[in-house]
Motif scaffolding. Structure first.
Motif, PDB file in Angstrom:
ATOM      1  N   THR A 136      26.536  43.455  44.000  1.00 55.03           N
ATOM      2  CA  THR A 136      27.703  42.723  44.516  1.00 55.03           C
ATOM      3  C   THR A 136      28.709  42.476  43.406  1.00 55.03           C
ATOM      4  O   THR A 136      29.922  42.664  43.591  1.00 55.03           O
ATOM      5  CB  THR A 136      27.265  41.404  45.173  1.00 55.03           C
ATOM      6  N   GLU A 176      22.611  57.327  48.731  1.00 52.90           N
ATOM      7  CA  GLU A 176      21.812  56.923  49.883  1.00 52.90           C
ATOM      8  C   GLU A 176      22.636  57.143  51.145  1.00 52.90           C
ATOM      9  O   GLU A 176      23.844  57.308  51.083  1.00 52.90           O
ATOM     10  CB  GLU A 176      21.366  55.463  49.785  1.00 52.90           C
ATOM     11  N   VAL A 193      21.924  49.907  41.517  1.00 55.70           N
ATOM     12  CA  VAL A 193      21.180  50.311  42.710  1.00 55.70           C
ATOM     13  C   VAL A 193      19.863  50.984  42.339  1.00 55.70           C
ATOM     14  O   VAL A 193      18.864  50.832  43.035  1.00 55.70           O
ATOM     15  CB  VAL A 193      22.041  51.252  43.582  1.00 55.70           C
ATOM     16  N   ASP A 238      27.554  45.469  53.483  1.00 64.77           N
ATOM     17  CA  ASP A 238      26.196  45.940  53.761  1.00 64.77           C
ATOM     18  C   ASP A 238      25.478  46.314  52.469  1.00 64.77           C
ATOM     19  O   ASP A 238      24.321  45.919  52.257  1.00 64.77           O
ATOM     20  CB  ASP A 238      26.251  47.132  54.709  1.00 64.77           C
ATOM     21  N   LEU A 239      26.145  47.046  51.604  1.00 67.01           N
ATOM     22  CA  LEU A 239      25.531  47.450  50.340  1.00 67.01           C
ATOM     23  C   LEU A 239      25.162  46.239  49.488  1.00 67.01           C
ATOM     24  O   LEU A 239      24.060  46.166  48.940  1.00 67.01           O
ATOM     25  CB  LEU A 239      26.470  48.368  49.558  1.00 67.01           C
ATOM     26  N   GLY A 287      24.609  43.189  50.492  1.00 69.26           N
ATOM     27  CA  GLY A 287      23.539  42.448  51.147  1.00 69.26           C
ATOM     28  C   GLY A 287      22.180  43.083  50.941  1.00 69.26           C
ATOM     29  O   GLY A 287      21.168  42.387  50.786  1.00 69.26           O
ATOM     30  N   ARG A 288      22.131  44.392  50.919  1.00 69.60           N
ATOM     31  CA  ARG A 288      20.846  45.082  50.770  1.00 69.60           C
ATOM     32  C   ARG A 288      20.403  45.210  49.322  1.00 69.60           C
ATOM     33  O   ARG A 288      19.212  45.238  49.046  1.00 69.60           O
ATOM     34  CB  ARG A 288      20.900  46.471  51.421  1.00 69.60           C
ATOM     35  N   HIS A 289      21.351  45.288  48.388  1.00 68.72           N
ATOM     36  CA  HIS A 289      20.981  45.538  46.995  1.00 68.72           C
ATOM     37  C   HIS A 289      21.127  44.314  46.097  1.00 68.72           C
ATOM     38  O   HIS A 289      20.767  44.383  44.920  1.00 68.72           O
ATOM     39  CB  HIS A 289      21.785  46.711  46.435  1.00 68.72           C
ATOM     40  N   GLY A 290      21.652  43.221  46.603  1.00 64.29           N
ATOM     41  CA  GLY A 290      21.647  41.973  45.856  1.00 64.29           C
ATOM     42  C   GLY A 290      22.848  41.706  44.966  1.00 64.29           C
ATOM     43  O   GLY A 290      23.834  42.452  44.939  1.00 64.29           O
ATOM     44  N   VAL A 320      23.675  55.423  54.717  1.00 65.40           N
ATOM     45  CA  VAL A 320      23.800  54.099  55.322  1.00 65.40           C
ATOM     46  C   VAL A 320      24.223  54.269  56.773  1.00 65.40           C
ATOM     47  O   VAL A 320      25.119  55.068  57.075  1.00 65.40           O
ATOM     48  CB  VAL A 320      24.846  53.252  54.558  1.00 65.40           C
ATOM     49  N   ARG A 321      23.610  53.526  57.652  1.00 67.17           N
ATOM     50  CA  ARG A 321      24.002  53.508  59.063  1.00 67.17           C
ATOM     51  C   ARG A 321      24.661  52.159  59.349  1.00 67.17           C
ATOM     52  O   ARG A 321      24.086  51.111  59.061  1.00 67.17           O
ATOM     53  CB  ARG A 321      22.798  53.713  59.965  1.00 67.17           C
ATOM     54  N   LEU A 322      25.844  52.224  59.913  1.00 68.88           N
ATOM     55  CA  LEU A 322      26.636  51.039  60.241  1.00 68.88           C
ATOM     56  C   LEU A 322      27.017  51.099  61.710  1.00 68.88           C
ATOM     57  O   LEU A 322      26.987  52.172  62.318  1.00 68.88           O
ATOM     58  CB  LEU A 322      27.912  51.014  59.393  1.00 68.88           C
TER      59      LEU A 322
END
Length: 92
Positions: free
Chosen positions: A55, A29, A24, A45-46, A48-51, A31-33
């Motif tokens: 993953t 951080e 990361v 979500d993590l 998807g946002r960080h690649g 995160v809003r879900l």
């Protein structure tokens, strides 16, 4: 007596350790879900946002939800929770 609805959003503090932190690039951080989100939703979500790098790490991680180990990713993440992302640690 009425039923209490889930909040419309859930704010989660996520702390990253070891390989997750490296993937990361920072320690934590916020995160809003959507309200009623689960640990699975947070992990998706993590990733998807960080690649792809994060993953891959997440597939081997364990998670603490407010300092309690959680293995069932369908567990709801309450608003204001802290989730620790813990990759496997090498020991010796």
């Amino acid at each position: 007596m009425g039923v209490t609805a889930a909040p419309s959003t859930t704010t989660v503090r996520v702390r990253f350790f070891a390989g997750a932190r490296a993937a990361v690039g920072h320690d934590e951080e916020t995160v809003r879900l959507p309200g009623g989100a689960t640990l699975h939703d947070l992990v998706a979500d993590l990733g998807g946002r960080h690649g792809a790098g994060l993953t891959r790490v997440l597939t081997a991680c364990s998670f603490l939800l407010d300092a309690v180990a959680v293995r069932d990713t369908s567990t709801a993440v309450p608003d204001g929770a802290t989730v620790d992302v813990l990759p496997p640690f090498a020991g010796g």
